[in-house]
Design a protein around this motif. Structure first.
Motif, short mmCIF file in Angstrom:
data_model
loop_
_atom_site.label_atom_id
_atom_site.label_comp_id
_atom_site.label_asym_id
_atom_site.label_seq_id
_atom_site.Cartn_x
_atom_site.Cartn_y
_atom_site.Cartn_z
N UNK A 39 0.84 -1.19 0.00
CA UNK A 39 0.00 0.00 0.00
C UNK A 39 0.88 1.24 0.00
N UNK A 40 0.33 2.32 -0.52
CA UNK A 40 1.06 3.58 -0.52
C UNK A 40 1.16 4.08 0.91
N UNK A 41 2.34 4.47 1.31
CA UNK A 41 2.56 4.99 2.65
C UNK A 41 3.14 3.98 3.62
N UNK A 42 3.23 2.72 3.23
CA UNK A 42 3.83 1.70 4.09
C UNK A 42 5.31 1.61 3.72
N UNK A 43 6.20 1.87 4.67
CA UNK A 43 7.63 1.90 4.32
C UNK A 43 8.18 0.52 4.02
N UNK A 44 9.31 0.52 3.36
CA UNK A 44 10.05 -0.71 3.08
C UNK A 44 10.87 -1.03 4.33
N UNK A 45 10.40 -1.97 5.12
CA UNK A 45 11.03 -2.28 6.40
C UNK A 45 12.41 -2.91 6.22
N UNK A 46 12.59 -3.68 5.16
CA UNK A 46 13.91 -4.27 4.91
C UNK A 46 14.92 -3.16 4.64
N UNK A 47 14.55 -2.20 3.83
CA UNK A 47 15.46 -1.08 3.53
C UNK A 47 15.78 -0.31 4.80
N UNK A 48 14.79 -0.09 5.63
CA UNK A 48 14.99 0.66 6.87
C UNK A 48 15.94 -0.08 7.82
N UNK A 49 15.76 -1.38 7.95
CA UNK A 49 16.64 -2.17 8.83
C UNK A 49 18.04 -2.27 8.24
N UNK A 50 18.14 -2.40 6.91
CA UNK A 50 19.47 -2.42 6.28
C UNK A 50 20.21 -1.12 6.49
N UNK A 51 19.51 0.00 6.42
CA UNK A 51 20.14 1.29 6.67
C UNK A 51 20.59 1.37 8.13
N UNK A 52 19.74 0.91 9.04
CA UNK A 52 20.10 0.96 10.46
C UNK A 52 21.38 0.16 10.71
N UNK A 53 21.42 -1.09 10.25
CA UNK A 53 22.61 -1.90 10.51
C UNK A 53 23.81 -1.42 9.71
N UNK A 54 23.58 -0.83 8.54
CA UNK A 54 24.69 -0.27 7.77
C UNK A 54 25.32 0.92 8.48
N UNK A 55 24.52 1.65 9.22
CA UNK A 55 25.03 2.80 9.97
C UNK A 55 25.63 2.38 11.30
N UNK A 56 24.98 1.46 12.01
CA UNK A 56 25.44 1.09 13.35
C UNK A 56 26.42 -0.08 13.38
N UNK A 57 26.35 -0.97 12.42
CA UNK A 57 27.26 -2.13 12.37
C UNK A 57 27.73 -2.36 10.93
N UNK A 58 28.51 -1.43 10.37
CA UNK A 58 28.89 -1.55 8.96
C UNK A 58 29.79 -2.75 8.65
N UNK A 59 30.46 -3.30 9.64
CA UNK A 59 31.33 -4.46 9.38
C UNK A 59 30.56 -5.77 9.41
N UNK B 160 24.92 -8.83 2.21
CA UNK B 160 23.64 -9.13 2.86
C UNK B 160 22.53 -8.30 2.21
N UNK B 161 22.82 -7.05 1.88
CA UNK B 161 21.83 -6.21 1.21
C UNK B 161 21.44 -6.80 -0.14
N UNK B 162 22.42 -7.31 -0.87
CA UNK B 162 22.15 -7.93 -2.17
C UNK B 162 21.25 -9.16 -2.01
#
Length: 171
Positions: A35-55, A61-63
């Protein structure tokens, strides 16, 4: 302006990272996930771990998560994988800069990352099928960025130390 002291975080468990990515994937599998307005949760979690645990959570894993989402969405194989790979790359590139800012200002970086990921997906869809999405499609990124403080609080909760560090207080 009241400054809160920085807390030292416990090391993150790889099992917790895997569970958080699995839960985000399950949230994207829900029927309301398109639905329109529902965020992509996988993208959000990937960004979080990419920022907080980049190693620990990187481009590989993103691929893989992108390929799983491609199969789930029945889209062109590699569309989500490309978007998530670029998203993860830029999150890892900006991770030190983003962490310097308070949570309310981090939202702008997250909005930029999520919008750029969605624009890559729109570009791939346009190149392949000359199909264009409505600008309401980008509302998902805006809502995802607004959820950033909530996602941060939830995913950092297991790593926080207790406030009472006095071991003799129970005596």
């Amino acid at each position: 302006m009241k400054q809160t002291p920085e807390r030292i975080l416990l090391p993150v468990s790889p099992v917790f990272i895997a569970v958080s990515l699995f839960v985000a994937f399950l949230l994207n599998l829900q029927p309301w996930g398109h639905w329109v307005g529902v965020p992509d949760f996988v993208a959000l979690v990937l960004v979080f771990w990419g920022i907080h645990q980049p190693r620990r959570v990187g481009i590989g894993i993103a691929f893989c998560m992108g390929l799983l989402m491609d199969v789930n969405d029945a889209t062109l194989l590699g569309e989500n994988a490309l978007a998530y790979t670029l998203l993860s790359y830029f999150a890892i590139t900006l991770h030190r800069r983003v962490l310097w800012f308070p949570l309310k200002k981090q939202v702008w970086y997250i909005l930029f990352l999520l919008l750029s990921s969605q624009l890559v997906q729109m570009l791939v869809q346009f190149i392949i099928s000359q199909r264009t999405s409505s600008w309401f499609y980008l509302l998902d990124s805006c809502i995802g960025a607004l959820l950033w403080p909530v996602v941060t609080a939830i995913l950092l909760a297991p790593q926080r130390r207790s406030v009472n560090t006095d071991l003799d207080s129970s005596l």
